[in-house]
Design a protein around this motif. Structure first.
Motif, PDB file in Angstrom:
ATOM      1  N   ALA A  46     -12.150  40.907  67.996  1.00  0.00           N
ATOM      2  CA  ALA A  46     -10.944  40.722  67.173  1.00  0.00           C
ATOM      3  C   ALA A  46     -10.965  39.360  66.490  1.00  0.00           C
ATOM      4  O   ALA A  46     -10.572  39.228  65.325  1.00  0.00           O
ATOM      5  N   LYS A  47     -11.446  38.344  67.192  1.00  0.00           N
ATOM      6  CA  LYS A  47     -11.536  37.009  66.602  1.00  0.00           C
ATOM      7  C   LYS A  47     -12.554  36.991  65.463  1.00  0.00           C
ATOM      8  O   LYS A  47     -12.327  36.360  64.426  1.00  0.00           O
ATOM      9  N   LEU A  48     -13.680  37.679  65.661  1.00  0.00           N
ATOM     10  CA  LEU A  48     -14.682  37.766  64.602  1.00  0.00           C
ATOM     11  C   LEU A  48     -14.102  38.484  63.389  1.00  0.00           C
ATOM     12  O   LEU A  48     -14.251  38.012  62.245  1.00  0.00           O
ATOM     13  N   ALA A  49     -13.427  39.604  63.619  1.00  0.00           N
ATOM     14  CA  ALA A  49     -12.848  40.366  62.515  1.00  0.00           C
ATOM     15  C   ALA A  49     -11.805  39.538  61.769  1.00  0.00           C
ATOM     16  O   ALA A  49     -11.729  39.580  60.529  1.00  0.00           O
ATOM     17  N   ASP A  50     -11.016  38.766  62.512  1.00  0.00           N
ATOM     18  CA  ASP A  50      -9.991  37.937  61.867  1.00  0.00           C
ATOM     19  C   ASP A  50     -10.642  36.847  61.019  1.00  0.00           C
ATOM     20  O   ASP A  50     -10.186  36.572  59.889  1.00  0.00           O
ATOM     21  N   TRP A  51     -11.700  36.245  61.531  1.00  0.00           N
ATOM     22  CA  TRP A  51     -12.413  35.208  60.766  1.00  0.00           C
ATOM     23  C   TRP A  51     -13.038  35.800  59.508  1.00  0.00           C
ATOM     24  O   TRP A  51     -12.951  35.210  58.427  1.00  0.00           O
ATOM     25  N   LEU A  52     -13.631  36.972  59.636  1.00  0.00           N
ATOM     26  CA  LEU A  52     -14.231  37.619  58.472  1.00  0.00           C
ATOM     27  C   LEU A  52     -13.170  38.010  57.442  1.00  0.00           C
ATOM     28  O   LEU A  52     -13.413  37.970  56.239  1.00  0.00           O
ATOM     29  N   ALA A  53     -11.994  38.385  57.934  1.00  0.00           N
ATOM     30  CA  ALA A  53     -10.916  38.826  57.031  1.00  0.00           C
ATOM     31  C   ALA A  53     -10.275  37.674  56.283  1.00  0.00           C
ATOM     32  O   ALA A  53      -9.884  37.817  55.114  1.00  0.00           O
ATOM     33  N   ARG A 155     -19.553  33.335  66.420  1.00  0.00           N
ATOM     34  CA  ARG A 155     -18.524  34.356  66.580  1.00  0.00           C
ATOM     35  C   ARG A 155     -19.123  35.755  66.684  1.00  0.00           C
ATOM     36  O   ARG A 155     -18.430  36.692  67.089  1.00  0.00           O
ATOM     37  N   TYR A 156     -20.372  35.927  66.291  1.00  0.00           N
ATOM     38  CA  TYR A 156     -20.990  37.243  66.294  1.00  0.00           C
ATOM     39  C   TYR A 156     -21.489  37.678  67.674  1.00  0.00           C
ATOM     40  O   TYR A 156     -21.827  38.852  67.861  1.00  0.00           O
TER      41      TYR A 156
END
Length: 232
Positions: A46-53, A155-156
């Motif tokens: 979720a943290k990775l997805a938020d950073w990517l978003a 983060r990955y």
């Protein structure tokens, strides 16, 4: 029926684009809804997805390139980690491509067949037991990449932790150690990287100059997503 988790993981490992950024809430929701992935790993995803978003698109693209394009030891082309440039790699590539086509899967990408986002896209179309068996064969690669990403505090790393959980296997520590014996690349040493990557690129997919499907169509819904083509 499509396995949304494998689809979502494929997209998390795809080259970032503004279209992919817009789809991140849906991608994150698919992952947090899967009880097969432990809660701690879900939080990392979720943290990775938020950073990517939310990150600046050029920053997230640069981070992606520095990790996966400029670090051979983090390559998303899985056969790189076990075959290198040996002749066995070509045979394994052809065999994998035949597996795709025999299953009615024709990757819409210029990436190699062993590119992890492509493989995960394929696994999203297969029964879970079959997908799990294929993941188990590569679990030592996932663990090695997860370890290297952890060293870089990337983060990955949770993506590869999730793949290890989904593989349902006990990792062969000796095989992991063998992969980790290769020193980490320095992504800022361009001269060394040029020397490593000087061999001619092999392509198995469509001509990358021939265009690709409309991205908005690919991101219309999780059930119809196809891998993002970096030439888009």
């Amino acid at each position: 029926m499509m396995d949304r988790t494998f689809k979502a993981l494929s997209l998390l490992l795809s080259y970032p684009s503004t279209e992919l950024q817009a789809a991140m809430p849906e991608i994150s929701a698919a992952l947090t809804a899967d009880a097969r992935v432990p809660a701690a790993t879900q939080q990392g995803l979720a943290k990775l997805a938020d950073w990517l978003a939310t990150g600046d698109i050029y920053d997230v693209q640069e981070a992606y390139v520095m990790l996966f394009d400029r670090s051979r030891t983090l390559s998303l082309n899985l056969f790189e980690h076990v075959h290198g440039e040996s002749r066995d790699r070509g045979g394994a590539m052809v065999s994998l491509l035949e597996t795709y086509r025999n299953s009615g899967f024709d990757p819409v990408t210029s990436e190699l067949p062993d590119h992890l986002p492509v493989l995960l896209e394929f696994l999203s179309t297969r029964p879970f037991a079959e997908a799990q068996e294929i993941l188990a064969d590569a679990a030592h690669i996932f663990d090695a990449i997860r370890t290297r990403l952890g060293r870089r505090e990337s983060r990955y790393a949770p993506v590869f932790a999730a793949l290890m959980h989904l593989s349902g296997t006990i990792v062969n520590t000796a095989a992991v150690a063998e992969i980790l014996q290769q020193p980490d690349d320095d992504p800022t040493d361009l001269e060394a990287l040029d020397a490593v990557w000087e061999e001619t690129e092999v392509t198995f997919g469509p001509d990358p100059n021939a265009g690709c499907p409309q991205v908005r169509d690919m991101l219309a819904g999780m059930d119809t997503l196809t891998p993002l083509n970096r030439s888009a």
